[in-house]
Design an enzyme around this catalytic site. Structure first.
Site, short mmCIF file in Angstrom:
data_model
loop_
_atom_site.label_atom_id
_atom_site.label_comp_id
_atom_site.label_asym_id
_atom_site.label_seq_id
_atom_site.Cartn_x
_atom_site.Cartn_y
_atom_site.Cartn_z
N HIS A 141 2.18 -9.70 7.80
CA HIS A 141 2.68 -10.45 6.65
C HIS A 141 3.78 -11.41 7.04
O HIS A 141 3.90 -12.49 6.48
CB HIS A 141 3.15 -9.49 5.55
CG HIS A 141 2.00 -8.92 4.79
ND1 HIS A 141 1.49 -7.68 5.05
CD2 HIS A 141 1.22 -9.48 3.85
CE1 HIS A 141 0.45 -7.48 4.27
NE2 HIS A 141 0.25 -8.55 3.53
N CYS A 175 -8.21 -15.37 -0.84
CA CYS A 175 -6.73 -15.43 -0.83
C CYS A 175 -6.16 -14.90 0.48
O CYS A 175 -4.96 -14.72 0.59
CB CYS A 175 -6.16 -14.66 -2.02
SG CYS A 175 -6.56 -12.92 -2.02
C1 PEP Z 1 -5.92 -9.87 2.58
O1 PEP Z 1 -6.11 -8.73 3.01
O2 PEP Z 1 -6.52 -10.89 2.98
C2 PEP Z 1 -4.90 -10.10 1.54
C3 PEP Z 1 -4.76 -11.26 0.94
O3 PEP Z 1 -4.08 -9.06 1.27
P1 PEP Z 1 -2.84 -8.62 2.17
O4 PEP Z 1 -2.73 -9.60 3.30
O5 PEP Z 1 -1.65 -8.62 1.28
O6 PEP Z 1 -3.25 -7.27 2.63
#
Ligand code: PEP
Ligand code: MG
Length: 543
Positions: free
Chosen positions: A184, A492
């Site tokens: 993240h 996303c």
């Molecule tokens: C994903 O897994 O692509 C997503 C958008 O969720 P996160 O990155 O928050 O797990």
């Protein structure tokens, strides 16, 4: 001094020519270096005191059994005997977090071993207290990181909360000894345009001096020579020009060369990110990661606070759709007192909707706040980590129950669309089994689970990507399903903000992407160079 080249993993493009900057131990995470026993004792005292204050604030809003449980936890925390073994261990040289965890684990084990059912049941309270204090200790960095202009932050690791609270000087960058390009923090860095290299190895932590960080090449050069600096300067100038071009695209709707409209929405992790962003540059918000700002038990339970946050985002969007994801805690986003403390494999364990359904008390508060916010604008609710159709049915039933309760008590509310993240292959392979109002592909996890790689480890993260034919085939499968049943499919995950990936994603049938706000211009610029009218049919080649 001769230049010294370290090769890591490219995580966020861009060049920084500046000074290596190590945070002071007081202002850094626990990875920044050893602290003295005195520091650790004070940190633990502060953490216990602020955990007590947070519980006292929570207690004010509770009554009955709930108040009794929280009152008992406050009393345990105020008992000096509880922390005595931890302080002894600190005096003997153990860091505060380890000393606290060990002391509490011993306490928990003693309660669990009791013959008396009442005492066995208290073990959970001690787990809760352990995790609360630990969260504060780990997040209690003693302050916010203040990264100077043109500085390259050098650290072992960086947590999303540290990144978000830091003040980043102009032209700063990040060099991490550990980390992963799909974490993240890497995503946030790309979104803010902060160059970042991870996986440089622990030897990097001993380096000092001037350096050149190349976020696209994944390198860190300490004491670079004249020639390298001159080349870097020329590249910096052309990157600045490229950014200016992308900024011009950011202000316009995304249109392919042959006139196909693609929705480009924003992904955010905190409503504060919207300050200074122009809503007209985006087709709404495609993902709000609520777990990154509802990251404390007391915030999780605060319906009014959540309502204010969601309403603020809707007000900013000015009538454009806003997709809020329910808590996706777990995996790399633990919430003390909410996520299980010791899972062998957290990414395959209790995450996202699995946890929400295990904690209906917390989930209902979020659903109620979301239904109330839906009275103020076009809000959509999205469930993370869905694996089983029953999870969607259970969440829908809870949402309907909250809507009925709000209606019965005359509270203003709406009925938000309920959609799901497609990030587990089980869903991507058979999307038709899931009763969702819309689908949003979470490519970060879909890659992780399809290619069996850890998104947290630089070495394995390199072995999978959204460009893998298996992942593109799954995406094409979901977009085909969406077209067939007339339901929106967007993406996303981080791949949507990667200009290199965008053509393949659109060829797989996507016409809606949610990206870190800072990347919208670059993505729109790529789209402007593509012909899309003939692509995106089910089964169309996606490479
Ligand atoms: C994903 O897994 O692509 C997503 C958008 O969720 P996160 O990155 O928050 O797990
Ligand atoms: Mg995910």
């Amino acid at each position: 001094m001769a230049e010294h080249l370290l090769v890591g993993v490219a995580s966020s493009p861009g060049l920084v020519s500046g000074r290596l900057w190590r945070p002071e131990p007081e202002a850094a995470s626990q990875t920044a270096g050893p602290a003295s026993a005195g520091d650790d004792e004070a940190r633990l005292r502060r953490a216990i005191a602020s955990a007590g204050q947070a519980l006292a604030a929570l207690l004010d809003r509770l009554d009955g059994d709930e108040a009794e449980v929280v009152g008992m936890q406050i009393a345990f925390l105020e008992d000096d005997e509880l922390a005595r073994p931890a302080f002894e261990a600190i005096a003997a040289g153990q860091p505060a977090d380890e000393a606290w965890t060990a002391a509490m684990d011993a306490e928990i084990a003693a309660y669990q071993a009791s013959d008396d059912e009442y005492f066995r049941a208290r073990a959970v309270d001690f787990q809760d207290i352990r995790d609360r204090v630990l969260a504060i200790l780990l997040g209690d960095a003693g302050g916010v990181l203040e990264v100077p202009d043109q500085a390259i932050l050098l650290a072992a690791e960086l947590r999303p909360s540290e990144f978000l609270s830091a003040r980043w000087g102009a032209g700063a960058g990040i060099a991490l000894a550990q980390g992963s390009p799909t974490s993240h923090v890497a995503m946030l860095a790309r979104g803010r345009g902060l160059p970042m290299v991870v996986g440089l190895g622990d030897e990097a932590l001993a380096l000092r001096g001037d350096a050149l960080l190349d976020g696209a090449a994944g390198t860190l050069v300490v004491e670079p020579d004249e020639h390298r600096l001159a080349t870097a300067k020329a590249r910096l100038a052309s990157e600045t020009a490229g950014r200016a071009e992308a900024a011009a695209f950011a202000a316009r709707p995304a249109l392919s060369r042959d006139g196909v409209r693609v929705a480009v929405q924003a992904t955010i992790a905190d409503p504060a990110e919207l300050d200074g962003l122009d809503p007209a540059h985006f087709d709404g918000i495609g993902l709000v990661r609520t777990e990154l700002f509802l990251d404390r038990p007391e915030r999780l339970m605060d319906e009014e606070g959540q309502l204010a946050a969601y309403s603020r985002i809707l007000a900013w969007a000015g009538g454009r759709p806003v997709t809020v994801r329910t808590l996706d805690a777990g995996g790399d986003k633990p919430i003390a007192g909410y996520t299980p403390a010791h899972e062998a494999n957290p990414f395959l364990g209790m995450r996202g909707i699995r946890l929400s359904l295990r904690h209906p008390d917390v989930f209902r508060v979020q659903l109620r706040a979301l239904a109330r916010a839906a009275a103020t604008g076009p809000l959509k609710v999205m469930l993370p980590m869905v694996t089983l159709p029953g999870e969607v049915a259970a969440a829908r039933a809870l949402l309907e129950a909250e809507i009925a309760a709000l209606a019965a008590s005359g509270v203003a509310h709406g009925r938000p669309a309920l959609g799901i993240m497609v990030e587990v292959p089980a869903v991507a392979i058979t999307p038709e089994r899931f009763d969702a109002d819309f689908y949003s592909i979470g490519s970060n996890d879909l890659v992780q689970y399809t290619c069996a790689i850890s998104r947290e480890e630089a070495a394995s993260a390199q072995l999978g990507s959204a460009a893998d034919p298996s992942v593109l085939a799954l995406i094409a499968r979901v977009t085909a399903h969406g077209r067939q049943v007339g339901r929106e499919v967007s993406l996303c995950g981080d791949a949507g903000g990667d200009p290199v990936m965008v053509p393949a994603l659109l060829a797989a049938g996507l016409r809606s992407l949610s990206v870190q706000p800072g990347l919208a211009g670059a993505v729109k610029a790529v789209i402007a160079g593509l012909d899309l009218a003939a692509s995106g049919e089910p089964g169309a080649p996606s490479s």
